[in-house]
Each structure stands twice: as structure tokens, then as C-alpha cells.
Enzyme design. Structure first.
Site, PDB file in Angstrom:
ATOM      1  N   ARG A 160      13.527  23.487  -1.567  1.00 42.57           N
ATOM      2  CA  ARG A 160      14.240  22.489  -0.754  1.00 42.57           C
ATOM      3  C   ARG A 160      13.539  22.143   0.556  1.00 42.57           C
ATOM      4  O   ARG A 160      14.178  21.739   1.521  1.00 42.57           O
ATOM      5  CB  ARG A 160      15.678  22.936  -0.472  1.00 42.57           C
ATOM      6  N   LYS A 176       6.792   8.830   3.977  1.00 43.21           N
ATOM      7  CA  LYS A 176       7.076   8.443   2.590  1.00 43.21           C
ATOM      8  C   LYS A 176       6.229   9.309   1.662  1.00 43.21           C
ATOM      9  O   LYS A 176       5.010   9.367   1.817  1.00 43.21           O
ATOM     10  CB  LYS A 176       6.738   6.972   2.352  1.00 43.21           C
ATOM     11  N   GLU A 226      -5.351  -3.043   5.880  1.00 43.73           N
ATOM     12  CA  GLU A 226      -4.098  -2.626   6.525  1.00 43.73           C
ATOM     13  C   GLU A 226      -4.236  -2.724   8.052  1.00 43.73           C
ATOM     14  O   GLU A 226      -3.258  -2.967   8.758  1.00 43.73           O
ATOM     15  CB  GLU A 226      -3.726  -1.189   6.122  1.00 43.73           C
ATOM     16  N   LYS A 274       2.114   1.946  13.437  1.00 39.04           N
ATOM     17  CA  LYS A 274       2.914   2.539  12.350  1.00 39.04           C
ATOM     18  C   LYS A 274       3.975   3.460  12.957  1.00 39.04           C
ATOM     19  O   LYS A 274       5.135   3.451  12.543  1.00 39.04           O
ATOM     20  CB  LYS A 274       2.004   3.296  11.382  1.00 39.04           C
ATOM     21  N   GLU A 278      13.829   2.540   6.520  1.00 38.01           N
ATOM     22  CA  GLU A 278      13.779   1.159   6.038  1.00 38.01           C
ATOM     23  C   GLU A 278      15.171   0.593   5.817  1.00 38.01           C
ATOM     24  O   GLU A 278      15.482   0.047   4.776  1.00 38.01           O
ATOM     25  CB  GLU A 278      12.968   1.115   4.732  1.00 38.01           C
ATOM     26  N   ARG A 318      10.996  -1.987   9.243  1.00 33.74           N
ATOM     27  CA  ARG A 318       9.887  -1.349   8.541  1.00 33.74           C
ATOM     28  C   ARG A 318       9.321  -2.268   7.459  1.00 33.74           C
ATOM     29  O   ARG A 318       8.156  -2.152   7.083  1.00 33.74           O
ATOM     30  CB  ARG A 318      10.339   0.003   7.956  1.00 33.74           C
ATOM     31  N   ASN A 366       5.208  -4.609   5.034  1.00 33.92           N
ATOM     32  CA  ASN A 366       4.899  -5.108   3.692  1.00 33.92           C
ATOM     33  C   ASN A 366       4.308  -6.513   3.705  1.00 33.92           C
ATOM     34  O   ASN A 366       4.235  -7.157   2.655  1.00 33.92           O
ATOM     35  CB  ASN A 366       6.155  -5.086   2.830  1.00 33.92           C
ATOM     36  N   HIS A 414       2.152  -7.715   0.906  1.00 37.29           N
ATOM     37  CA  HIS A 414       2.301  -6.743  -0.170  1.00 37.29           C
ATOM     38  C   HIS A 414       3.062  -7.259  -1.389  1.00 37.29           C
ATOM     39  O   HIS A 414       2.903  -6.715  -2.471  1.00 37.29           O
ATOM     40  CB  HIS A 414       2.957  -5.460   0.352  1.00 37.29           C
ATOM     41  N   HIS A 435       1.155  -6.488  -4.660  1.00 38.09           N
ATOM     42  CA  HIS A 435       1.679  -5.692  -5.780  1.00 38.09           C
ATOM     43  C   HIS A 435       1.598  -6.479  -7.081  1.00 38.09           C
ATOM     44  O   HIS A 435       1.329  -5.916  -8.141  1.00 38.09           O
ATOM     45  CB  HIS A 435       3.121  -5.268  -5.502  1.00 38.09           C
ATOM     46  N   HIS A 453      -6.151  -0.935  -3.451  1.00 36.19           N
ATOM     47  CA  HIS A 453      -4.926  -1.446  -2.825  1.00 36.19           C
ATOM     48  C   HIS A 453      -5.237  -2.384  -1.649  1.00 36.19           C
ATOM     49  O   HIS A 453      -4.672  -3.480  -1.546  1.00 36.19           O
ATOM     50  CB  HIS A 453      -4.050  -0.267  -2.376  1.00 36.19           C
TER      51      HIS A 453
HETATM   52  N1  LIG Z   1       3.185   7.114   1.765  1.00 36.73           N
HETATM   53  C1  LIG Z   1       2.905   5.909   2.214  1.00 36.73           C
HETATM   54  O1  LIG Z   1       3.510   5.407   3.147  1.00 36.73           O
HETATM   55  C2  LIG Z   1       1.779   5.159   1.565  1.00 36.73           C
HETATM   56  C3  LIG Z   1       1.277   4.008   2.181  1.00 36.73           C
HETATM   57  C4  LIG Z   1       0.174   3.365   1.609  1.00 36.73           C
HETATM   58  C5  LIG Z   1      -0.385   3.864   0.443  1.00 36.73           C
HETATM   59  N2  LIG Z   1       0.140   4.990  -0.140  1.00 36.73           N
HETATM   60  C6  LIG Z   1      -0.448   5.559  -1.347  1.00 36.73           C
HETATM   61  O2  LIG Z   1      -1.751   5.994  -1.014  1.00 36.73           O
HETATM   62  C7  LIG Z   1      -2.573   5.951  -2.187  1.00 36.73           C
HETATM   63  C8  LIG Z   1      -3.869   5.283  -1.824  1.00 36.73           C
HETATM   64  O3  LIG Z   1      -4.497   6.032  -0.805  1.00 36.73           O
HETATM   65  P1  LIG Z   1      -6.073   6.057  -0.645  1.00 36.73           P
HETATM   66  O4  LIG Z   1      -6.579   4.692  -0.586  1.00 36.73           O
HETATM   67  O5  LIG Z   1      -6.375   6.996   0.445  1.00 36.73           O
HETATM   68  O6  LIG Z   1      -6.539   6.605  -2.073  1.00 36.73           O
HETATM   69  P2  LIG Z   1      -7.079   8.023  -2.603  1.00 36.73           P
HETATM   70  O7  LIG Z   1      -6.307   9.144  -2.050  1.00 36.73           O
HETATM   71  O8  LIG Z   1      -7.154   7.889  -4.073  1.00 36.73           O
HETATM   72  O9  LIG Z   1      -8.551   8.080  -2.002  1.00 36.73           O
HETATM   73  C9  LIG Z   1      -9.494   7.102  -2.392  1.00 36.73           C
HETATM   74  C10 LIG Z   1     -10.752   7.741  -2.982  1.00 36.73           C
HETATM   75  O10 LIG Z   1     -11.497   8.347  -1.939  1.00 36.73           O
HETATM   76  C11 LIG Z   1     -11.797   9.715  -2.260  1.00 36.73           C
HETATM   77  N3  LIG Z   1     -11.867  10.379  -0.955  1.00 36.73           N
HETATM   78  C12 LIG Z   1     -10.860  10.724  -0.131  1.00 36.73           C
HETATM   79  N4  LIG Z   1     -11.334  11.118   1.057  1.00 36.73           N
HETATM   80  C13 LIG Z   1     -12.683  11.046   0.977  1.00 36.73           C
HETATM   81  C14 LIG Z   1     -13.735  11.302   1.890  1.00 36.73           C
HETATM   82  N5  LIG Z   1     -13.478  11.665   3.147  1.00 36.73           N
HETATM   83  N6  LIG Z   1     -14.992  11.148   1.465  1.00 36.73           N
HETATM   84  C15 LIG Z   1     -15.248  10.718   0.192  1.00 36.73           C
HETATM   85  N7  LIG Z   1     -14.305  10.425  -0.697  1.00 36.73           N
HETATM   86  C16 LIG Z   1     -13.035  10.584  -0.300  1.00 36.73           C
HETATM   87  C17 LIG Z   1     -10.724  10.124  -3.206  1.00 36.73           C
HETATM   88  O11 LIG Z   1     -11.156  11.178  -4.040  1.00 36.73           O
HETATM   89  C18 LIG Z   1     -10.491   8.843  -3.988  1.00 36.73           C
HETATM   90  O12 LIG Z   1     -11.454   8.736  -5.009  1.00 36.73           O
HETATM   91  C19 LIG Z   1      -1.775   5.223  -3.243  1.00 36.73           C
HETATM   92  O13 LIG Z   1      -1.256   6.153  -4.148  1.00 36.73           O
HETATM   93  C20 LIG Z   1      -0.653   4.575  -2.459  1.00 36.73           C
HETATM   94  O14 LIG Z   1       0.528   4.430  -3.230  1.00 36.73           O
HETATM   95  C21 LIG Z   1       1.209   5.622   0.409  1.00 36.73           C
HETATM   96 ZN   LIG Z   2      -0.415  -1.099   1.788  1.00 36.03          ZN
END
Ligand SMILES: NC(=O)c1ccc[n+]([C@@H]2O[C@H](COP(=O)([O-])OP(=O)(O)OC[C@H]3O[C@@H](n4cnc5c(N)ncnc54)[C@H](O)[C@@H]3O)[C@@H](O)[C@H]2O)c1
Ligand SMILES: [Zn+2]
Length: 371
Positions: free
Chosen positions: A127, A149, A191, A233, A243, A248, A252, A255, A259, A272
Site C-alpha cells: 500500500r 502520475k 515538451e 510543471k 486534474e 493541469r 495536454n 496532445h 495521441h 512521443h
Molecule cells: N507520468 C507522467 O506524467 C508522464 C508524462 C509524460 C510521459 N510519460 C511516459 O513516459 C514514457 C516516455 O518517457 P521517455 O521518453 O523518457 O522514454 P523511455 O523511458 O523509454 O526512454 C527513452 C529511451 O532512452 C533510453 N535511455 C534513458 N535514459 C538514457 C540515458 N541517460 N542515456 C541513454 N539512453 C537512455 C531508454 O532505454 C529508452 O530506450 C512513456 O511511457 C509516457 O507514457 C509519463
Molecule cells: Zn507529453
């Protein structure tokens, strides 16, 4: 460069203050151990993306151990497919096997994938365990690691299972971006431009005048970008944590289109941030079509995105996809209400509004580059 902090102010929960700091600096992974020890942590689980284990996560684990924190490292395969129920279950199992107790802290080291997955595991195991976010991608440093999130994907859709679970702290080390592929860095910049468009015209202008430094990823420019984005942020999350007020939702911007482009291309074609860049370009054109901004404002946004190496030709993308399908996805968007089209649209540089009941014909015209 001295490390700086941004506070995420959060209302107390039953008397406890849940506010936390985002620390942005250069070469600060070695300070994570002291930070956690000062917060009373004695045992930790370090969940890291396989791609950053030897380059960055080991520094964090070493610093935790040096601070007297017993640490269990767990590696997660890189890529979106790790944000899945099976992977969460595997980690829950590892925590049970290690007899992890409620006082153990989780440390997430990686991009948004590991941050969302480890955050979700931390939120749900016994939990709720304290979690620290150590983002290593630009996307995670300016966006996903902040705001609480967490979640995993289902075959039926992205982020369908998850919850709000705020971290105890965020540590963004700009040095970790040195190993990040250029395409991933650019994806994060979409972003960053978004923050300028939605609430900070001076920052937008700063981005316009520092394109060379940004694309060369100079430490000064990257530090400024992460700090400013984190502040935005943090402020939005402070004002609308769950939200509920609609504030918040401005995050988007771009977005709804993004999406749709991501989903219609099976999530395989665009990162993304690339989809967000296309989505902001489309949203600005829609705002023009509806008389909310002039063409020059949309063109300025296009010019900045393109200068940062991001795609803007959404009409070309849309021409290879079914408009009906794109519209259907946008109607199902989490932010849509009873199938009505809803978009975050600019009224000027640095300001956006949430607009309901948009005429589908206007969206079709924009996608077909008729607006
Ligand atoms: N929680 C939220 O508010 C929120 C907001 C935006 C996106 N997201 C989520 O985040 C994800 C996308 O995040 P992302 O773009 O960081 O993707 P990711 O975590 O997949 O990282 C992108 C790539 O970079 C590599 N990587 C990470 N750090 C590295 C580094 N320092 N050096 C070399 N390679 C590295 C990873 O292995 C991966 O291949 C999605 O799942 C999305 O839904 C969440
Ligand atoms: Zn985004």
C-alpha cells in the site's frame, strides 16, 4: 554550475506535508545517498533502465551504499513494453523475496518508462513505498518525473492502469543526458516548447534566441531549460494535483492530435515528443482556423520546432492515415467529454485555453491542410 531546486508545493494529507524538491544540477547523482539518508532512508530498491545501469545507475547505487543505505538493484529492460502488468508483477515478486518492508524507499533511475513503472510499483506494494525519481531522459526531467502520475499500459491502451503517487524528491542530473541519443533529446524539447506556448512567452522567446546552444546541448542552456520546465510543471501540479480544476489539462496542449498520430501509427513511427510537435503544429493551425490566433503566431511556433529538429508537417502525416480514424481516436481521448472534440488551443504566445465542442469539420480541414 551550482545545483538549484524547485519546490512542488502540495496540500497536506492528514497533516503531513507532501511537498518535495526537484534538484537540477550537474554531476549530482553522487549526492542521492545523502539526500535519502537525510530523509531517514535505511533500505532502498534501485529500479533502473538497463540502458543506464553502468553509465548512471551504478553511481546512484554507490552513493546510496556509501550513505549506509542497504540497496537492492533491479534492472528493467529498455522500452515501452516494460510498462506492463507482467513487469510490475515481476518486481512485486522481487520485493517480496527480498522481504522489503514499508520503510524501504524505491529509487527510479531512467526515463518515463521506468519512472512510471517504478512509481506504480512503489504506490501499490504494501500500500505504498516512498519513491524518488532520478530521471535520465529530457522527457522525464522536464515532464514525467514530476507530478506523481504513475502507470502501466494494457494491450487495450496506454496508461490505462495507474494512480497518483507523488515522489519524495526528484534529482535531475544534466550529465545523464550526455549518453542520450539525439532523437530522444529532441523529443524532450517538444515538451519544453510546450511550456513556452502554454504559459511563458519570455521563455518561448529565450528558446527562439538560443537554438544553437540548445541543439549543441550546452550545460548552461540545458540547465536553464530543465529548471524552467520543472518550475512550470511544479506550479501547474501544485494548483491542480489531480486534474480536477482543468488547469493541469493545459499540459495536454498538442496532445489530442499527438495521441491520435501515435495511436493511428501503432506507436511505432514517432517518439512521443515528435508526435507532440506535430500535434502542437496542428493545434496552432486549428486555433488559426477558429480565429483565436493569427497565422504569424502559428508560424513562429513552427519555425522554433523545426529549428530544434522536430517534425511539423502534420498534414503529410495525416494524408497517409484515415481522417475518420484520427477523429474517432480524438473523440475517445481521455480529456474528451461524451465524444465531443476538446482541444487546448492558444489565444496568443504564452497562453492557452481548453475549448469544448469543436466542429469536426474544422479539424478535418486542418488535417487536410485546408486551413
Ligand atoms: N507520468 C507522467 O506524467 C508522464 C508524462 C509524460 C510521459 N510519460 C511516459 O513516459 C514514457 C516516455 O518517457 P521517455 O521518453 O523518457 O522514454 P523511455 O523511458 O523509454 O526512454 C527513452 C529511451 O532512452 C533510453 N535511455 C534513458 N535514459 C538514457 C540515458 N541517460 N542515456 C541513454 N539512453 C537512455 C531508454 O532505454 C529508452 O530506450 C512513456 O511511457 C509516457 O507514457 C509519463
Ligand atoms: Zn507529453
Amino acid at each position: 554550475m551550482t545545483a538549484q531546486t524547485v519546490r512542488v508545493e502540495l496540500a497536506g494529507d492528514g497533516g503531513s506535508d507532501r511537498s518535495y524538491d526537484i534538484t537540477v544540477g550537474q554531476g549530482i547523482l553522487a549526492s542521492v545517498g545523502t539526500l535519502l539518508a537525510d530523509a531517514g532512508c535505511r533500505r532502498a530498491v534501485a529500479i533502473a533502465d538497463a540502458a543506464v545501469v553502468s553509465s548512471h545507475a551504478e553511481k546512484v547505487v554507490t552513493s546510496l551504499q556509501a550513505a549506509g543505505i542497504e540497496t537492492l538493484p533491479i534492472e528493467v529492460a529498455s522500452g515501452e513494453s516494460s510498462k506492463a502488468a507482467g513487469e510490475a508483477a515481476r518486481i512485486w515478486g522481487a520485493l517480496a523475496e527480498a522481504a522489503v518492508d514499508r520503510k524501504t524507499h524505491v529509487v527510479a533511475i531512467g526515463g518515463g518508462v521506468v519512472g512510471d513503472l517504478a512509481g506504480f510499483v512503489a504506490a501499490t506494494y504494501v500500500r505504498g513505498l516512498a519513491v524518488w525519481q532520478i530521471p535520465t531522459t529530457l522527457v522525464a526531467q522536464v515532464d514525467s518525473a514530476i507530478g506523481g502520475k504513475t502507470g502501466i499500459n494494457l494491450p487495450a491502451g496506454k496508461n490505462l492502469v495507474g494512480c497518483f503517487w507523488q515522489p519524495r524528491g526528484v534529482v535531475s542530473d544534466i550529465e545523464s543526458l550526455a549518453t542520450l541519443p539525439l532523437r530522444e533529446l529532441r523529443s524532450g524539447l517538444a515538451e519544453v516548447v510546450k511550456y513556452g506556448m502554454i504559459r511563458d512567452e519570455p521563455f518561448f522567446r529565450w528558446l527562439e534566441t538560443h537554438v544553437d546552444e540548445i541543439t549543441a546541448a550546452t550545460p548552461t542552456a540545458v540547465h536553464h531549460i530543465i529548471l524552467t520546465s520543472s518550475r512550470h510543471k511544479a506550479e501547474v501540479v501544485s494548483q491542480d494535483e489531480h486534474e480536477t480544476t482543468g488547469l493541469r489539462a493545459i499540459l495536454n496542449y498538442g496532445h489530442t492530435f499527438a495521441h491520435a498520430f501515435e495511436s493511428a501509427t501503432g506507436y511505432g513511427r514517432f517518439l512521443h515528443g515528435e508526435a507532440v510537435s506535430l500535434g502542437m503544429a496542428a493545434a496552432a493551425r486549428l486555433a488559426c482556423r477558429l480565429g483565436r490566433i493569427d497565422a504569424e503566431t502559428a508560424e513562429r511556433q513552427d519555425r522554433l520546432l523545426a529549428a530544434l529538429g522536430l517534425p511539423i508537417d502534420f498534414a503529410n502525416v495525416a494524408s497517409s492515415l484515415s481522417t475518420d480514424e484520427l477523429l474517432a481516436i480524438m473523440r475517445r481521448d481521455k480529456k474528451a467529454i461524451s465524444g465531443q472534440l476538446r482541444f487546448v488551443l492558444p489565444t496568443r504566445l504564452g497562453h492557452v485555453e481548453l475549448v469544448d465542442g469543436i466542429d469536426p469539420a474544422a479539424v478535418v480541414d486542418v488535417l487536410a491542410a485546408k486551413a
